[in-house]
Design an enzyme around this catalytic site. Structure first.
Site, PDB file in Angstrom:
ATOM      1  N   GLY A  90     -25.947  58.364  73.973  1.00 22.38           N
ATOM      2  CA  GLY A  90     -24.912  58.870  74.874  1.00 22.38           C
ATOM      3  C   GLY A  90     -24.448  57.894  75.942  1.00 22.38           C
ATOM      4  N   GLU A  97     -27.463  56.462  82.073  1.00 23.89           N
ATOM      5  CA  GLU A  97     -27.475  57.684  81.272  1.00 23.89           C
ATOM      6  C   GLU A  97     -26.065  58.289  81.241  1.00 23.89           C
ATOM      7  OE1 GLU A  97     -28.405  59.612  79.085  1.00 23.89           O
ATOM      8  OE2 GLU A  97     -30.261  60.630  79.617  1.00 23.89           O
ATOM      9  N   ASP A 118     -28.491  66.761  83.247  1.00 20.53           N
ATOM     10  CA  ASP A 118     -28.271  68.195  83.084  1.00 20.53           C
ATOM     11  C   ASP A 118     -29.469  68.900  83.729  1.00 20.53           C
ATOM     12  OD1 ASP A 118     -27.084  70.521  81.957  1.00 20.53           O
ATOM     13  OD2 ASP A 118     -28.218  70.314  80.117  1.00 20.53           O
ATOM     14  N   ARG A 123     -18.124  61.097  70.256  1.00 18.55           N
ATOM     15  CA  ARG A 123     -18.540  60.057  71.207  1.00 18.55           C
ATOM     16  C   ARG A 123     -17.429  59.037  71.452  1.00 18.55           C
ATOM     17  NH1 ARG A 123     -24.160  60.544  71.862  1.00 18.55           N
ATOM     18  NH2 ARG A 123     -25.365  61.018  70.004  1.00 18.55           N
TER      19      ARG A 123
HETATM   20  P1  IMP Z   1     -31.471  66.977  80.457  1.00 24.03           P
HETATM   21  O1  IMP Z   1     -32.889  66.617  80.151  1.00 24.03           O
HETATM   22  O2  IMP Z   1     -31.245  68.457  80.343  1.00 24.03           O
HETATM   23  O3  IMP Z   1     -30.979  66.442  81.775  1.00 24.03           O
HETATM   24  O4  IMP Z   1     -30.665  66.396  79.243  1.00 24.03           O
HETATM   25  C1  IMP Z   1     -29.722  65.438  79.338  1.00 24.03           C
HETATM   26  C2  IMP Z   1     -29.217  65.132  77.945  1.00 24.03           C
HETATM   27  O5  IMP Z   1     -28.670  66.305  77.348  1.00 24.03           O
HETATM   28  C3  IMP Z   1     -28.087  64.147  78.002  1.00 24.03           C
HETATM   29  O6  IMP Z   1     -28.553  62.826  77.866  1.00 24.03           O
HETATM   30  C4  IMP Z   1     -27.200  64.592  76.859  1.00 24.03           C
HETATM   31  O7  IMP Z   1     -27.601  63.929  75.668  1.00 24.03           O
HETATM   32  C5  IMP Z   1     -27.459  66.063  76.698  1.00 24.03           C
HETATM   33  N1  IMP Z   1     -26.392  66.885  77.325  1.00 24.03           N
HETATM   34  C6  IMP Z   1     -26.503  67.690  78.411  1.00 24.03           C
HETATM   35  N2  IMP Z   1     -25.336  68.287  78.700  1.00 24.03           N
HETATM   36  C7  IMP Z   1     -24.442  67.847  77.788  1.00 24.03           C
HETATM   37  C8  IMP Z   1     -23.049  68.104  77.573  1.00 24.03           C
HETATM   38  O8  IMP Z   1     -22.347  68.844  78.282  1.00 24.03           O
HETATM   39  N3  IMP Z   1     -22.491  67.457  76.503  1.00 24.03           N
HETATM   40  C9  IMP Z   1     -23.188  66.627  75.692  1.00 24.03           C
HETATM   41  N4  IMP Z   1     -24.491  66.347  75.864  1.00 24.03           N
HETATM   42  C10 IMP Z   1     -25.124  66.964  76.901  1.00 24.03           C
HETATM   43 MG    MG Z   2     -28.102  61.612  75.970  1.00 25.33          MG
END
Ligand code: IMP
Ligand code: MG
Length: 189
Positions: A50, A105, A109, A172
């Site tokens: 990503g 990154e 999220d 992407r």
């Molecule tokens: P976290 O551990 O929940 O912070 O996950 C983050 C990862 O979730 C990011 O690196 C993305 O790969 C994926 N992610 C979270 N939200 C989105 C979104 O809205 N679109 C696409 N990928 C997302």
């Molecule tokens: Mg990611």
């Protein structure tokens, strides 16, 4: 350059951040990092896949002798919600002992992935670790004390794609960031 009338754009409900807005913020962030790391040679760590588009633009906006390394971790699968399980799929090539590390990154999220990663790189003896993210969804944070040092855009709790972000490995390569139409991912759930 892909036109906003192209086929992939039909799966979006709207464009949230345009390519021009992204370019402006990335330039700004590059200037900030250049100032903050004067006299240093940071290691820029791209989180695959990503982060790759953001990373390649950001490193070219930083006027310092940076080195680049790549890491792939997984906490997701193809669904749109985090599983909480973090796996290292590809590790860094080089040692980061005593190095100033900047993790790049696509989006923070829940913060679970980055929190895990930061702990791991800390354990390996990095001199410093900062996080640079393109997008931040502060409303979804589960790791409340995770410090996001550099962030380009705060966005609401909607599933977005483009500029590196995917749904099931697609979208992407969209130059802009848009909200994916729920009809697209509800089919796969
Ligand atoms: P976290 O551990 O929940 O912070 O996950 C983050 C990862 O979730 C990011 O690196 C993305 O790969 C994926 N992610 C979270 N939200 C989105 C979104 O809205 N679109 C696409 N990928 C997302
Ligand atoms: Mg990611």
């Amino acid at each position: 350059m892909i036109d906003v009338n192209g086929t992939m754009y039909r799966d979006l409900t709207k464009i949230l951040v345009t390519r021009e807005e992204i370019a402006e913020k990335v330039r700004e962030l590059g200037r900030r990092i250049t100032e903050d790391y004067q006299g240093k040679e940071p290691v820029m760590v791209c989180i695959l896949k990503g982060g790759v588009i953001f990373f390649s633009d950001l490193v070219r906006a930083i006027d310092l002798p940076v080195s680049m390394d790549f890491m792939a971790i997984s906490s997701y699968g193809s669904a749109t919600k985090t599983s909480g399980v973090v796996r290292v799929l590809k590790d860094l090539d080089k040692d980061i002992l005593n190095r100033d590390v900047i993790i790049v990154e696509d989006i923070v999220d829940s913060g679970v992935t980055l929190n895990y990663l930061k702990g791991m790189l800390n354990h390996r003896g990095a001199a410093s670790i900062r996080i640079a993210t393109l997008l931040d969804k502060p409303g979804r944070r589960r790791v409340k004390d995770l410090k996001v040092d550099y962030s380009c855009f705060n966005i609401p709790d909607e599933f977005v794609v483009g500029y590196g972000l995917d749904y099931d490995q697609l979208y992407r390569n969209l130059p802009d960031i848009g909200v994916l139409s729920p009809g697209v991912y509800e089919k796969g759930e």
